[in-house]
Design a protein around this motif. Sequence first.
Motif, mmCIF file in Angstrom:
data_model
loop_
_atom_site.group_PDB
_atom_site.id
_atom_site.type_symbol
_atom_site.label_atom_id
_atom_site.label_comp_id
_atom_site.label_asym_id
_atom_site.label_seq_id
_atom_site.Cartn_x
_atom_site.Cartn_y
_atom_site.Cartn_z
ATOM 1 N N ILE A 175 12.994 -2.855 7.360
ATOM 2 C CA ILE A 175 11.977 -3.468 6.499
ATOM 3 C C ILE A 175 10.744 -2.568 6.520
ATOM 4 N N THR A 176 10.244 -2.226 5.330
ATOM 5 C CA THR A 176 9.123 -1.296 5.214
ATOM 6 C C THR A 176 8.045 -1.885 4.314
ATOM 7 N N ALA A 177 6.782 -1.628 4.680
ATOM 8 C CA ALA A 177 5.640 -2.012 3.848
ATOM 9 C C ALA A 177 4.823 -0.764 3.541
ATOM 10 N N THR A 178 4.487 -0.572 2.268
ATOM 11 C CA THR A 178 3.691 0.589 1.848
ATOM 12 C C THR A 178 2.578 0.130 0.927
ATOM 13 N N LEU A 179 1.450 0.832 1.011
ATOM 14 C CA LEU A 179 0.312 0.549 0.146
ATOM 15 C C LEU A 179 -0.545 1.801 0.086
ATOM 16 N N SER A 180 -0.964 2.161 -1.112
ATOM 17 C CA SER A 180 -1.781 3.355 -1.292
ATOM 18 C C SER A 180 -3.052 3.283 -0.447
ATOM 19 N N GLY A 181 -3.335 4.351 0.288
ATOM 20 C CA GLY A 181 -4.520 4.398 1.135
ATOM 21 C C GLY A 181 -4.274 3.928 2.555
ATOM 22 N N PHE A 182 -3.039 3.502 2.844
ATOM 23 C CA PHE A 182 -2.715 3.006 4.177
ATOM 24 C C PHE A 182 -1.441 3.684 4.677
ATOM 25 N N SER A 183 -1.347 3.783 5.986
ATOM 26 C CA SER A 183 -0.150 4.360 6.585
ATOM 27 C C SER A 183 0.988 3.351 6.495
#
Length: 340
Positions: A175-183
Amino acid sequence: MPTMSHHPMILRRSLVRSIAVALSLGVAVTSGPVLAQEGGQPSKAAVEEAKQRFQRGRELYEENDFQGALVEIRRAYDLAPTYRLLFDIGQIYYQLQDYPNALKTFTKFLQDGRNEIPQQQRDDVQREIDKLKGRVGTLRVTTNRLEAEISVDDVPVGKAPLSEPVLVRPGRRKITATLSGFSPTTKTVEIAGLETLDVNLELGEASTLTSTPPSGETGGASTQTPAVEEKKSVLPTVMWITTGGLAAATTVTGILALSASSSQSTNLETFPTTAETLESGASKAKTMALVTDILLGATVVAAAVSVYVTVSSSSKSSPQKTGEVRLGVGPGSLSVMGTF
């Protein structure tokens, strides 16, 4: 409608009969409870394309190309929605062992078809749903950042906060979480059928370093990472250390060359002596002299490069000034010329 089975040959015949019924009663008409409530009435062109895709899906299924059949029949459903197609789509998902999607599709089939579905078929599908629930796990995924993109096994499932839990096959799931500006952050969990797991993903802020442009410049600000700045500051030091090492080596070999030359002179003045001793001494002296010359040339080159790198690093505020180093090599000579 025939009893649903998952033996490949029985399933194939069941799908063909289901397709025929869907084409004659579902896709070909544009009114009545056959159409999905939210889908509206498809155009005549959409119905015709849905028929063609449905036919291709049937042919692909007959050839055991279940993935291709799934794509075509889902396209047909998008063009002319009918709950009968959901039954076929659910069976293909089951054949592909995609149990979460099979479960969701069969459930929607019963919800959309309601009283239009014969009781025998409803009972068959409900038994399959009950069986599928034991082959599916549930993930409740949360994150500390709104609008973070959540994916399971590299397949996007939505943005935080998710509207509903995620159904997955038993086993190890990523399970992965991504968001621009964050690691981005990733967790791997092991889940069994009928199990529900809570997964919280914490995204940390990405570190960036922005350098201020020199005064008088109006263009966009340039960005430099700490690693790049560190390399620029370390390079002159490394070059000067290298130059010093070469200079020390040149000194040592020079002393050894002088010592070998002195020994050879002593051999020549000593009587009696042998030709072998004289030849050995001459060879040693000549070798050490050659090594000394090579190291001296390398030291000069390294020193020139060190000066160039040092001056370039200290002139970052004046990009229009560029240094130049030219090397000249001739018989028995080495010259270095530079402008900074």
